[in-house]
Design an enzyme around this catalytic site. Sequence first.
Site, PDB file in Angstrom:
ATOM      1  N   ARG A 124      64.918  -0.313  55.521  1.00  0.00           N
ATOM      2  CA  ARG A 124      65.683  -1.072  56.514  1.00  0.00           C
ATOM      3  C   ARG A 124      64.807  -1.282  57.746  1.00  0.00           C
ATOM      4  O   ARG A 124      63.797  -0.606  57.918  1.00  0.00           O
ATOM      5  CB  ARG A 124      66.949  -0.321  56.909  1.00  0.00           C
ATOM      6  CG  ARG A 124      66.652   0.972  57.618  1.00  0.00           C
ATOM      7  CD  ARG A 124      67.867   1.593  58.250  1.00  0.00           C
ATOM      8  NE  ARG A 124      67.517   2.921  58.757  1.00  0.00           N
ATOM      9  CZ  ARG A 124      68.385   3.782  59.237  1.00  0.00           C
ATOM     10  NH1 ARG A 124      69.659   3.491  59.274  1.00  0.00           N
ATOM     11  NH2 ARG A 124      67.995   4.954  59.686  1.00  0.00           N
ATOM     12  N   ASN A 162      71.182  -2.343  64.836  1.00  0.00           N
ATOM     13  CA  ASN A 162      71.180  -0.884  64.883  1.00  0.00           C
ATOM     14  C   ASN A 162      69.857  -0.393  65.433  1.00  0.00           C
ATOM     15  O   ASN A 162      68.804  -0.650  64.835  1.00  0.00           O
ATOM     16  CB  ASN A 162      71.379  -0.304  63.473  1.00  0.00           C
ATOM     17  CG  ASN A 162      71.679   1.175  63.511  1.00  0.00           C
ATOM     18  OD1 ASN A 162      72.659   1.590  64.107  1.00  0.00           O
ATOM     19  ND2 ASN A 162      70.821   1.971  62.897  1.00  0.00           N
ATOM     20  N   GLU A 163      69.918   0.241  66.583  1.00  0.00           N
ATOM     21  CA  GLU A 163      68.742   0.883  67.164  1.00  0.00           C
ATOM     22  C   GLU A 163      67.527  -0.045  67.188  1.00  0.00           C
ATOM     23  O   GLU A 163      66.509   0.204  66.504  1.00  0.00           O
ATOM     24  CB  GLU A 163      68.419   2.184  66.431  1.00  0.00           C
ATOM     25  CG  GLU A 163      69.526   3.217  66.559  1.00  0.00           C
ATOM     26  CD  GLU A 163      69.216   4.533  65.893  1.00  0.00           C
ATOM     27  OE1 GLU A 163      68.390   4.557  64.969  1.00  0.00           O
ATOM     28  OE2 GLU A 163      69.816   5.558  66.284  1.00  0.00           O
ATOM     29  N   GLU A 319      76.352   7.820  68.109  1.00  0.00           N
ATOM     30  CA  GLU A 319      75.914   8.663  66.987  1.00  0.00           C
ATOM     31  C   GLU A 319      75.337   9.969  67.517  1.00  0.00           C
ATOM     32  O   GLU A 319      74.537   9.958  68.454  1.00  0.00           O
ATOM     33  CB  GLU A 319      74.778   7.993  66.201  1.00  0.00           C
ATOM     34  CG  GLU A 319      75.128   6.794  65.385  1.00  0.00           C
ATOM     35  CD  GLU A 319      73.879   6.267  64.652  1.00  0.00           C
ATOM     36  OE1 GLU A 319      72.965   7.048  64.359  1.00  0.00           O
ATOM     37  OE2 GLU A 319      73.826   5.052  64.426  1.00  0.00           O
ATOM     38  N   TRP A 327      65.764  13.976  58.482  1.00  0.00           N
ATOM     39  CA  TRP A 327      64.495  13.252  58.608  1.00  0.00           C
ATOM     40  C   TRP A 327      63.471  13.984  59.466  1.00  0.00           C
ATOM     41  O   TRP A 327      62.412  13.453  59.757  1.00  0.00           O
ATOM     42  CB  TRP A 327      64.748  11.851  59.167  1.00  0.00           C
ATOM     43  CG  TRP A 327      65.751  11.812  60.293  1.00  0.00           C
ATOM     44  CD1 TRP A 327      67.085  11.561  60.177  1.00  0.00           C
ATOM     45  CD2 TRP A 327      65.508  12.048  61.687  1.00  0.00           C
ATOM     46  NE1 TRP A 327      67.692  11.621  61.416  1.00  0.00           N
ATOM     47  CE2 TRP A 327      66.754  11.918  62.361  1.00  0.00           C
ATOM     48  CE3 TRP A 327      64.376  12.356  62.441  1.00  0.00           C
ATOM     49  CZ2 TRP A 327      66.896  12.085  63.738  1.00  0.00           C
ATOM     50  CZ3 TRP A 327      64.510  12.533  63.815  1.00  0.00           C
ATOM     51  CH2 TRP A 327      65.767  12.384  64.444  1.00  0.00           C
ATOM     52  N   GLU A 367      69.737   9.298  52.866  1.00  0.00           N
ATOM     53  CA  GLU A 367      70.328  10.180  53.873  1.00  0.00           C
ATOM     54  C   GLU A 367      71.376  11.138  53.294  1.00  0.00           C
ATOM     55  O   GLU A 367      72.271  11.582  54.004  1.00  0.00           O
ATOM     56  CB  GLU A 367      70.922   9.326  54.993  1.00  0.00           C
ATOM     57  CG  GLU A 367      69.820   8.538  55.687  1.00  0.00           C
ATOM     58  CD  GLU A 367      70.271   7.786  56.922  1.00  0.00           C
ATOM     59  OE1 GLU A 367      69.554   7.848  57.930  1.00  0.00           O
ATOM     60  OE2 GLU A 367      71.327   7.136  56.865  1.00  0.00           O
ATOM     61  N   LYS A 368      71.234  11.459  52.013  1.00  0.00           N
ATOM     62  CA  LYS A 368      72.272  12.289  51.396  1.00  0.00           C
ATOM     63  C   LYS A 368      72.259  13.737  51.886  1.00  0.00           C
ATOM     64  O   LYS A 368      73.229  14.451  51.712  1.00  0.00           O
ATOM     65  CB  LYS A 368      72.184  12.235  49.868  1.00  0.00           C
ATOM     66  CG  LYS A 368      70.852  12.598  49.282  1.00  0.00           C
ATOM     67  CD  LYS A 368      70.919  12.430  47.766  1.00  0.00           C
ATOM     68  CE  LYS A 368      69.541  12.423  47.135  1.00  0.00           C
ATOM     69  NZ  LYS A 368      68.741  11.230  47.507  1.00  0.00           N
ATOM     70  N   PHE A 369      71.142  14.156  52.512  1.00  0.00           N
ATOM     71  CA  PHE A 369      71.104  15.515  53.052  1.00  0.00           C
ATOM     72  C   PHE A 369      71.427  15.559  54.548  1.00  0.00           C
ATOM     73  O   PHE A 369      71.226  16.578  55.209  1.00  0.00           O
ATOM     74  CB  PHE A 369      69.747  16.160  52.772  1.00  0.00           C
ATOM     75  CG  PHE A 369      69.439  16.237  51.298  1.00  0.00           C
ATOM     76  CD1 PHE A 369      70.380  16.750  50.406  1.00  0.00           C
ATOM     77  CD2 PHE A 369      68.239  15.771  50.791  1.00  0.00           C
ATOM     78  CE1 PHE A 369      70.118  16.806  49.042  1.00  0.00           C
ATOM     79  CE2 PHE A 369      67.965  15.827  49.431  1.00  0.00           C
ATOM     80  CZ  PHE A 369      68.910  16.338  48.548  1.00  0.00           C
ATOM     81  N   HIS A 370      71.877  14.439  55.068  1.00  0.00           N
ATOM     82  CA  HIS A 370      72.281  14.385  56.477  1.00  0.00           C
ATOM     83  C   HIS A 370      73.719  14.893  56.584  1.00  0.00           C
ATOM     84  O   HIS A 370      74.567  14.564  55.758  1.00  0.00           O
ATOM     85  CB  HIS A 370      72.208  12.928  56.953  1.00  0.00           C
ATOM     86  CG  HIS A 370      72.195  12.757  58.441  1.00  0.00           C
ATOM     87  ND1 HIS A 370      73.285  13.017  59.231  1.00  0.00           N
ATOM     88  CD2 HIS A 370      71.207  12.333  59.273  1.00  0.00           C
ATOM     89  CE1 HIS A 370      72.971  12.754  60.493  1.00  0.00           C
ATOM     90  NE2 HIS A 370      71.719  12.343  60.551  1.00  0.00           N
TER      91      HIS A 370
HETATM   92  C1  GLA Z   1      69.968   6.687  63.154  1.00  0.00           C
HETATM   93  C2  GLA Z   1      70.648   5.524  62.479  1.00  0.00           C
HETATM   94  C3  GLA Z   1      71.677   5.918  61.459  1.00  0.00           C
HETATM   95  C4  GLA Z   1      71.211   7.104  60.666  1.00  0.00           C
HETATM   96  C5  GLA Z   1      70.888   8.229  61.609  1.00  0.00           C
HETATM   97  C6  GLA Z   1      70.493   9.494  60.906  1.00  0.00           C
HETATM   98  O1  GLA Z   1      70.524   7.040  64.338  1.00  0.00           O
HETATM   99  O2  GLA Z   1      71.242   4.646  63.393  1.00  0.00           O
HETATM  100  O3  GLA Z   1      71.885   4.807  60.620  1.00  0.00           O
HETATM  101  O4  GLA Z   1      70.081   6.765  59.940  1.00  0.00           O
HETATM  102  O5  GLA Z   1      69.812   7.853  62.416  1.00  0.00           O
HETATM  103  O6  GLA Z   1      70.228  10.533  61.797  1.00  0.00           O
END
Ligand code: GLA
Length: 684
Positions: A124, A162-163, A319, A327, A367-370
Amino acid sequence: MPASTPPVGPAFTGWLPGVDSLCYGGDYNPEQWPEEVWEEDARLMREAGVNLVSIGIFSWALLEPREGEFDFTFLDRVIELLHANGIRVDLGTPTAAPPAWFYATYPEARVVTRDGVPLGPGSRGMVSPSSPEYRRASVRIATELAKRYGRHPALALWHVHNEYGAPVADDYSVHARRAWREWLQGRYGTLDALNAAWGTAFWGQVYGDWEHVQVPAASASAVNPAQRLDFARFTDSALLACFTAERDAIREHSDVPVTTNFMATECLSTDLFRWAREVDIVANDHYLTAADPRGEVGLALAADLTRSVAGGKPWLLLEHSTSAVNWQPRNVAKRPGEMARNSLSHLGRGADSIMFFQWRASRSGAEKFHSAMLPHAGTGSRVWREVVELGQHLGKLGELRGTRVRADVALLWDYESFWAQDLDWRPSEAVSHRERVNAFYDRLWRDGHTVDLARPEQDLSGYQLVVAPASYLLTADGAANLTRYVEGGGTLLVSYFSGIVDEHDAVHPGGFLAPLRDALGVTVEEFLPLRAGESLTVRYDGGRGRAGAELTGTVWADDLTLAGAQVVGTYADGPKPGGAAVTRHRHGTGTGWYVSTNFDVETLSALMADVYADAGLPSSGVPEDLEVIRRHGDDAEYVIAINHGEDAKLPLDGPATDLLTGDETSGGGMVVPAGAVRVLRRHG
Ligand code: GLA
């Protein structure tokens, strides 16, 4: 305040339509789950007190399966379900993750790295912000969403992209090259002006044709620093133009406020003081640095920066994590109570929304371990119980919404200075702007002072103390503003390697620190950086006639030229034994301090005690691990106390009500148990 200084923060003064309390919730990605799970999600969201979720952020491939063909079935159903359950929607534009067809059709829209590598799809956030195809496609999907949902009663907020700037910001593609030349033509008008600004006489880089001006990709040696500094400005502008294009498309069809989630302190490619003027409400994402056992200090800095770019207005935490992220090199789980402490620190520092990535943990993907609000372990888990409890607590704190934080101290934070300082070939690789910012912020945090982050050019007259830990690039306007601040009675502390260059990364006429000569009564004749592992001793007496303390410095020393300042610390050894190390100068009715070496956060304590005394800042009287912040409403003051250590006494003058328990305290202070949080309304 200089007339040219733009206002700080968004112009919008409203709040999220249909939300009459603090926001609680997170990113919700129902497309990763069969529809029967959605009903359970809605039920559990109600159980947890969730009132806002961010949806659609990564749904582009679903919403526009082929270019120009839209299918909103999924989003229609999700929004109706949330609406029926009284949960408001923060609707994402999915432009941080274009579909596979986009990359296949427009391969040149990919980001190219400084080393010339085009970044492939399958992840992404890797589209050139300068690609006209991307601009067209992102505005089109934003427009379609705004037309369809812009007036939907469930809609409370627009979440564009997003970010921005993550995971990549710099782009060296052909699209970037074209846009960069246009941007330079707009900035400089003529090549003569560009050549002068970049100092191209050095190393024979003079340009005679705009077509010869390249993006500052990897080269044989250090690339012209003024060119790279401008490229950082261009990158910021290119990203911001993507945001404003989508925002303006949305506004054609919707009155709902528009934001995008920043990453204050973590993404330095975007100048958030500029961005905050373009959003309706400032929003931030924050993740703890797991390797740092005192991550709460970094969290506080990020929250204070977010509030500061918002001009003090309330902001949204969109968030953070309920427990570990996935990560970092070692993803440490949050300890019991830590999520609540983190959340209350954001709240105390001005957040009116506490949200997470993400609602339900993903089974597949990167991100399955988040961690999530609803972890893989389900509702029998500690994390879920803490999520439900936090929802109950926030439900009792609605009266804090809209109240403001006041700070007596400003710490300078200037993106342009950071961009310039972090380029190649500086006097020492050990000089890091973030290290100095973090050290001074940490000292202020431990001493219980609430801090705003500020640009050197903005009005500083309301602060008792201004700290400049890393003002390498300081414009003439910024220096004049700081000088006026001291003249008018302020206390200014400047750390080494500040006041060195102007906006083109050119050394100031008169030499290092010259623009602050009046305010500080000192300039720098020569830098004297130390070798790796070396330290030096400063004999420090604070100028108050005390016996000299011996303070250890590292990294740096200066050979100073005094211009009226009093020497309050002298090098006992190091590259210039007997030379001035710390100075203090009365200018007008204020005081300017200069510190020419690197003191660590413990060592800074002795120095800062004297600086606080000059600034008239009383000691907070609060134990070091007890974080205390205040929010002020029209009729009440709220004290938010977060205990990161052992049982500690919170001093309180006068009675107060504990909003989480309903208990009354009669004054004289209260014990906050180890790890606990308290939110108190002070009477009268
Ligand atoms: C970022 C992204 C989210 C996700 C989180 C994981 O903040 O905006 O989509 O990937 O990190 O910590």
